[in-house]
Design a protein around this motif. Structure first.
Motif, PDB file in Angstrom:
ATOM      1  N   GLU A  16      72.565 137.837   5.210  1.00  0.00           N
ATOM      2  CA  GLU A  16      73.305 138.991   4.776  1.00  0.00           C
ATOM      3  C   GLU A  16      72.775 140.185   4.729  1.00  0.00           C
ATOM      4  O   GLU A  16      73.268 141.410   5.005  1.00  0.00           O
ATOM      5  N   ARG A  17      71.488 140.379   4.322  1.00  0.00           N
ATOM      6  CA  ARG A  17      70.784 141.667   4.334  1.00  0.00           C
ATOM      7  C   ARG A  17      70.807 142.248   5.660  1.00  0.00           C
ATOM      8  O   ARG A  17      70.922 143.566   5.608  1.00  0.00           O
ATOM      9  N   ARG A  59      72.599 141.677   8.100  1.00  0.00           N
ATOM     10  CA  ARG A  59      74.069 141.940   8.554  1.00  0.00           C
ATOM     11  C   ARG A  59      74.492 143.455   8.141  1.00  0.00           C
ATOM     12  O   ARG A  59      75.261 144.145   8.665  1.00  0.00           O
ATOM     13  N   GLN A  80      71.580 144.740  -1.310  1.00  0.00           N
ATOM     14  CA  GLN A  80      70.676 143.928  -0.441  1.00  0.00           C
ATOM     15  C   GLN A  80      69.242 144.449  -0.581  1.00  0.00           C
ATOM     16  O   GLN A  80      68.324 143.852   0.363  1.00  0.00           O
TER      17      GLN A  80
END
Length: 193
Positions: A119-120, A122, A149
Motif C-alpha cells: 500500500e505504501r 501504491r 503511509q
C-alpha cells in the motif's frame, strides 16, 4: 526507431572536457559499460554538469524515507506514462536490482495497479503519476493519503522533484532518439556472472 532515427548522435569520449570524460569513465568502470545517456547529454557540457548534479541530489541522497528502489520505481512508472523507452529500460533495470525482484519493473511500467505493490508504494506511485499527468488536480487528500503511509512533507517534495526531473529527462531522451544500451535489458533479471 532505428539507429538512423537518432537525431542527436552521441559525442566521442575523447572530445569531452576532462571533468566530464572522467565522470563518464568512472561510471563505465562501475557499470561495465557507458550508458548512452551520458554520451548523448555530454554534447552540451554545462547542461550535462547541471543535469547530473541534480540527478545526484535527487537519486543518491540518504535522507528521507524513500529507498533507492522507491526512487527507481517512481522513475520507471512515470517514464512509462511519458512513453520514454530509454528511461523505462534503464531505470527498470535499476529498480530490479534495488528491489531484488526480476519481475517488478515490467509490472510497474505496464500497469502499476497490477504490480501487487505494498500500500505504501501504491500510494507513492499513484501520487507520482498524478504529478506526472494531472498536477493541477493535486489537493489536500493526496497529502493526507501520503502522510497516512508514513511519508513526510520532505518525502513528498522528493517524489515531486523526481517526477519533474524525469519528465525533463524523458522528453530529452525521446526527442534525441536515445536508445537503451543492450546491457540494461538483462540487468537484475539474471544472476551476475
Amino acid at each position: 526507431m532505428s539507429d538512423d532515427d537518432v537525431r542527436y548522435p552521441p559525442v566521442e569520449l575523447r572530445d569531452l572536457p576532462d571533468d566530464i570524460r572522467e565522470m563518464i569513465e568512472a561510471q563505465a568502470e562501475r557499470a561495465g559499460f557507458i550508458p548512452n545517456v551520458f554520451l548523448s547529454l555530454a554534447r552540451r557540457p554545462a547542461e550535462f554538469r547541471a543535469f547530473f548534479a541534480y540527478h545526484a541530489a535527487l537519486m543518491d541522497k540518504d535522507t528521507g524515507s524513500l529507498t533507492k528502489a522507491d526512487r527507481e520505481m517512481i522513475v520507471t512508472a512515470t517514464s512509462a506514462a511519458n512513453d520514454c523507452l530509454y528511461c523505462v529500460v534503464a531505470h527498470g533495470a535499476l529498480l530490479r536490482i534495488y528491489a531484488k525482484d526480476p519481475y517488478i519493473a515490467d509490472a510497474v511500467a505496464v500497469n502499476p495497479r497490477s504490480a501487487n505493490l505494498p500500500e505504501r508504494q501504491r500510494v507513492m506511485i499513484d501520487f507520482a503519476l498524478k504529478v506526472c499527468r494531472t498536477p493541477g488536480e493535486i489537493d489536500e487528500s493526496d497529502f493526507t493519503a501520503l502522510h497516512a503511509q508514513g511519508f513526510d512533507d520532505e518525502d513528498i517534495w522528493d517524489i515531486t522533484a523526481i517526477t519533474g526531473f524525469y519528465g525533463l529527462s524523458n522528453r530529452m531522451a525521446t526527442v534525441a532518439g536515445m536508445r537503451p544500451n543492450p546491457e540494461f535489458h538483462l540487468l537484475g533479471r539474471v544472476p551476475r556472472s
